[in-house]
Design an enzyme around this catalytic site. Structure first.
Site, PDB file in Angstrom:
ATOM      1  N   HIS A   1       0.832  -1.205   0.000  1.00  0.00           N
ATOM      2  CA  HIS A   1       0.000   0.000   0.000  1.00  0.00           C
ATOM      3  C   HIS A   1       0.873   1.265   0.000  1.00  0.00           C
ATOM      4  O   HIS A   1       0.737   2.136  -0.868  1.00  0.00           O
ATOM      5  CB  HIS A   1      -0.909  -0.024   1.239  1.00  0.00           C
ATOM      6  CG  HIS A   1      -1.796   1.173   1.398  1.00  0.00           C
ATOM      7  ND1 HIS A   1      -3.130   1.157   1.070  1.00  0.00           N
ATOM      8  CD2 HIS A   1      -1.553   2.427   1.864  1.00  0.00           C
ATOM      9  CE1 HIS A   1      -3.658   2.350   1.315  1.00  0.00           C
ATOM     10  NE2 HIS A   1      -2.725   3.136   1.808  1.00  0.00           N
ATOM     11  N   GLU A   2       1.781   1.339   0.955  1.00  0.00           N
ATOM     12  CA  GLU A   2       2.633   2.535   1.043  1.00  0.00           C
ATOM     13  C   GLU A   2       3.555   2.614  -0.172  1.00  0.00           C
ATOM     14  O   GLU A   2       3.866   3.718  -0.646  1.00  0.00           O
ATOM     15  CB  GLU A   2       3.437   2.546   2.346  1.00  0.00           C
ATOM     16  CG  GLU A   2       2.602   2.514   3.643  1.00  0.00           C
ATOM     17  CD  GLU A   2       1.550   3.619   3.753  1.00  0.00           C
ATOM     18  OE1 GLU A   2       1.767   4.712   3.200  1.00  0.00           O
ATOM     19  OE2 GLU A   2       0.498   3.377   4.384  1.00  0.00           O
TER      20      GLU A   2
ATOM     21  N   HIS B   1       1.742   4.471  -2.783  1.00  0.00           N
ATOM     22  CA  HIS B   1       1.792   5.922  -2.521  1.00  0.00           C
ATOM     23  C   HIS B   1       3.150   6.482  -2.966  1.00  0.00           C
ATOM     24  O   HIS B   1       3.237   7.552  -3.567  1.00  0.00           O
ATOM     25  CB  HIS B   1       1.646   6.194  -1.021  1.00  0.00           C
ATOM     26  CG  HIS B   1       0.229   6.185  -0.507  1.00  0.00           C
ATOM     27  ND1 HIS B   1      -0.757   6.976  -1.052  1.00  0.00           N
ATOM     28  CD2 HIS B   1      -0.363   5.511   0.520  1.00  0.00           C
ATOM     29  CE1 HIS B   1      -1.898   6.779  -0.378  1.00  0.00           C
ATOM     30  NE2 HIS B   1      -1.683   5.896   0.578  1.00  0.00           N
TER      31      HIS B   1
ATOM     32  N   GLU C   1      -4.725   7.916  -2.731  1.00  0.00           N
ATOM     33  CA  GLU C   1      -5.187   6.641  -2.191  1.00  0.00           C
ATOM     34  C   GLU C   1      -5.480   5.640  -3.307  1.00  0.00           C
ATOM     35  O   GLU C   1      -5.324   4.434  -3.127  1.00  0.00           O
ATOM     36  CB  GLU C   1      -6.418   6.869  -1.303  1.00  0.00           C
ATOM     37  CG  GLU C   1      -6.820   5.695  -0.422  1.00  0.00           C
ATOM     38  CD  GLU C   1      -5.835   5.363   0.706  1.00  0.00           C
ATOM     39  OE1 GLU C   1      -4.851   6.102   0.911  1.00  0.00           O
ATOM     40  OE2 GLU C   1      -6.064   4.334   1.378  1.00  0.00           O
TER      41      GLU C   1
HETATM   42 MG    MG Z   1      -3.107   5.331   2.257  1.00  0.00          MG
END
Ligand code: MG
Length: 504
Positions: A268-269, A272, A298
């Site tokens: 997830h990160e 980003h 996001e």
């Molecule tokens: Mg996030």
């Protein structure tokens, strides 16, 4: 001729000022990263005062008359500017006029009330004592109403707050989209709950060393194209991503028994981070060089976390590697079983622990409550009851106490309202982007099966990252996918995936 020279001089001065703000903002981010990752506890006093000075310096520049006058002057000759300069002007103008309209005393009062409220909230959550927190929350809601009123008295307070995080999306569209989602998700989740099919979750009964989890995380991040010459992976209490196009760092947290948690968090990160690192370098530290919005940010994390990291194609390549690192813990799993375990659905009380399917209901619940609060339809003292009713309605479970319910998240104590919806907007956007990427790269999932993730990263670079804030959000989505934001892609994806996994 002379006029053009004048415009270019004015524009240069404008860029000088916005870059000063941009660079100070990035310096602030490094201090925050250090505070979460490296700083000894005793450093807090100094760090808080360093950050306060930086924040107020940025604010002073943002609301300065000079910046206002430059913007005004440039607007007169806007036709002579190229599209990136034009976008720079548009973004700076929005930020400047929003900030300028808010009385400095109000900014200060919100900051001091929220730092007090955070401390009270920590105790209230520990003791599950909502009444202790309620007066602070009430005050914050009032202050944020005042804030919204001063930013734009012609709009509903909550619509104004939402714009702080998602500037180009109309609240009516969010309401419609969330209604549609809720109508689809609630019955789907209840079907999953009723299914006999249960993934084998014994992988949660093993021990996974942090060192080895990190090793695997790095393997995946490298395959995603995350460049460790421009980034780092560290540990913090709450995972986050921080940085700019040259240096974007991520953090994760490892759980001894739940290998899924750090895995999903790291991917997830990583998503980003790829966004920040893919922004236009030539516009570093200017508004157009920034990420488009929280929702778009996001979408970049969710697309990797869910559409890649929870797909069977991805695990076809990566499970053998993971099993090489944890041979004993995972020996009982074949690909299919591991895929099901990665996608286990379990309605729970805590948002940050929620699975892909139930997560959005946690967000919709908060969105409905925030909106009703700011529309004066409900009062702060009613929140625990309303929270629990909605949990029962949406997920069929009721928190045993408020620490597991209305007190669980820090956002409201920080005075942050209108932020939660961006999590779901991003998730919905990610499904639409993923479908577009699959259309553009027909053998995308065959590539995943071979561990080739770079073509997907490059598609995101090409269609989202490199534009920064050049386009407004809806235009960015439409250019990348050929249509406006449409929840159908996400709903179809969930229906298909979970019907298959749970044999519905
Ligand atoms: Mg996030």
């Amino acid at each position: 001729m002379e006029e053009n020279a004048d415009v270019s001089e004015t524009y240069s001065r404008f860029i000088e000022i916005v870059k000063k703000m941009g660079n100070l903002g990035y310096a602030y981010s490094v201090l925050s990263w250090d505070q979460e990752v490296m700083m000894p506890d005793g450093g807090i006093q100094a760090r808080a005062s360093q950050k306060a000075v930086l924040a107020s310096t940025i604010h002073e520049i943002l609301i300065s008359d000079e910046l206002g006058e430059l913007i005004e002057k440039l607007e007169e000759s806007v036709e002579s500017l190229d599209e990136y300069s034009h976008a720079n002007l548009r973004e700076a103008k929005r930020e400047h006029s929003r900030a300028k309209n808010v009385p400095p005393e109000l900014v200060g009062e919100i900051a001091s009330t929220s730092s007090e409220a955070i401390e009270i909230w920590k105790k209230a959550r520990r003791d599950s004592d909502f009444d202790k927190f309620a007066p602070y929350l009430e005050k914050l809601v009032e202050l944020k109403k005042e804030y919204a009123q001063s930013v734009d008295p012609t709009k509903d307070a909550y619509a104004v707050l939402l714009e702080d995080y998602e500037p180009d999306i109309e609240i009516e569209d969010v309401v419609q989209l969330f209604d549609e989602l809720r109508k689809e998700l609630v019955p789907l989740i209840s079907k999953v709950k009723g299914s006999e099919e249960r993934p084998n979750m014994q992988l949660l009964n093993h021990y996974y060393s942090e060192r080895k989890q990190k090793k695997f995380g790095e393997i995946v991040l490298k395959a995603m194209g995350y460049d460790f010459d421009h980034g780092r992976l560290d540990v913090s209490a709450h995972p986050f991503t921080s940085g700019n196009v040259y240096d974007t760092r991520i953090t994760t947290r490892y759980s001894k028994n739940d290998i899924k948690s750090a895995l999903s968090g790291t991917i997830h990160e990583g998503g980003h981070a790829l966004y920040n690192l893919g922004l236009p370098k030539e516009h570093y530290a200017t508004p157009v060089g920034e990420p488009r919005s929280l929702g778009i940010h996001e979408s970049q994390s969710r697309i990797w976390e869910n559409h890649v990291g929870r797909s069977i194609a991805f695990w076809e390549h990566f499970l053998p590697i993971l099993k090489g690192i944890f041979p004993n813990q995972l020996s009982a799993y074949n690909l299919e079983e591991f895929y099901r375990a990665m996608n286990n659905v379990e309605p729970g009380l805590i948002r940050v622990e929620a699975d892909e399917l139930t997560y959005n209901l946690h967000i919709i619940l908060r969105f409905e409550i925030e909106r009703a609060l700011f529309n004066n339809e409900i009062r702060v003292e009613e929140l625990p009851g309303i929270w629990n009713d909605k949990m029962k309605d949406f997920l069929g479970i009721v928190p045993p106490d408020d620490s597991m319910g209305v007190l669980q998240d820090i956002h409201w104590a920080m005075g942050i309202f209108g932020y939660f919806p961006t999590y779901t907007l991003g998730t919905v956007t990610s499904a639409q982007l993923y479908n577009a990427a699959k259309k553009a790269i027909p053998d995308l999932e065959d590539k995943f099966r071979k561990g080739e993730l770079i073509p997907f990263k490059e598609w995101l670079n090409e269609n989202i990252h490199r534009f920064g804030c050049l386009f407004k959000t809806d235009e960015l989505i439409e250019r990348a996918t050929g249509e406006k934001l449409n929840p159908k892609h996400y709903i179809d994806y969930l229906n298909e995936k979970y019907t298959e996994i749970y044999g519905l």
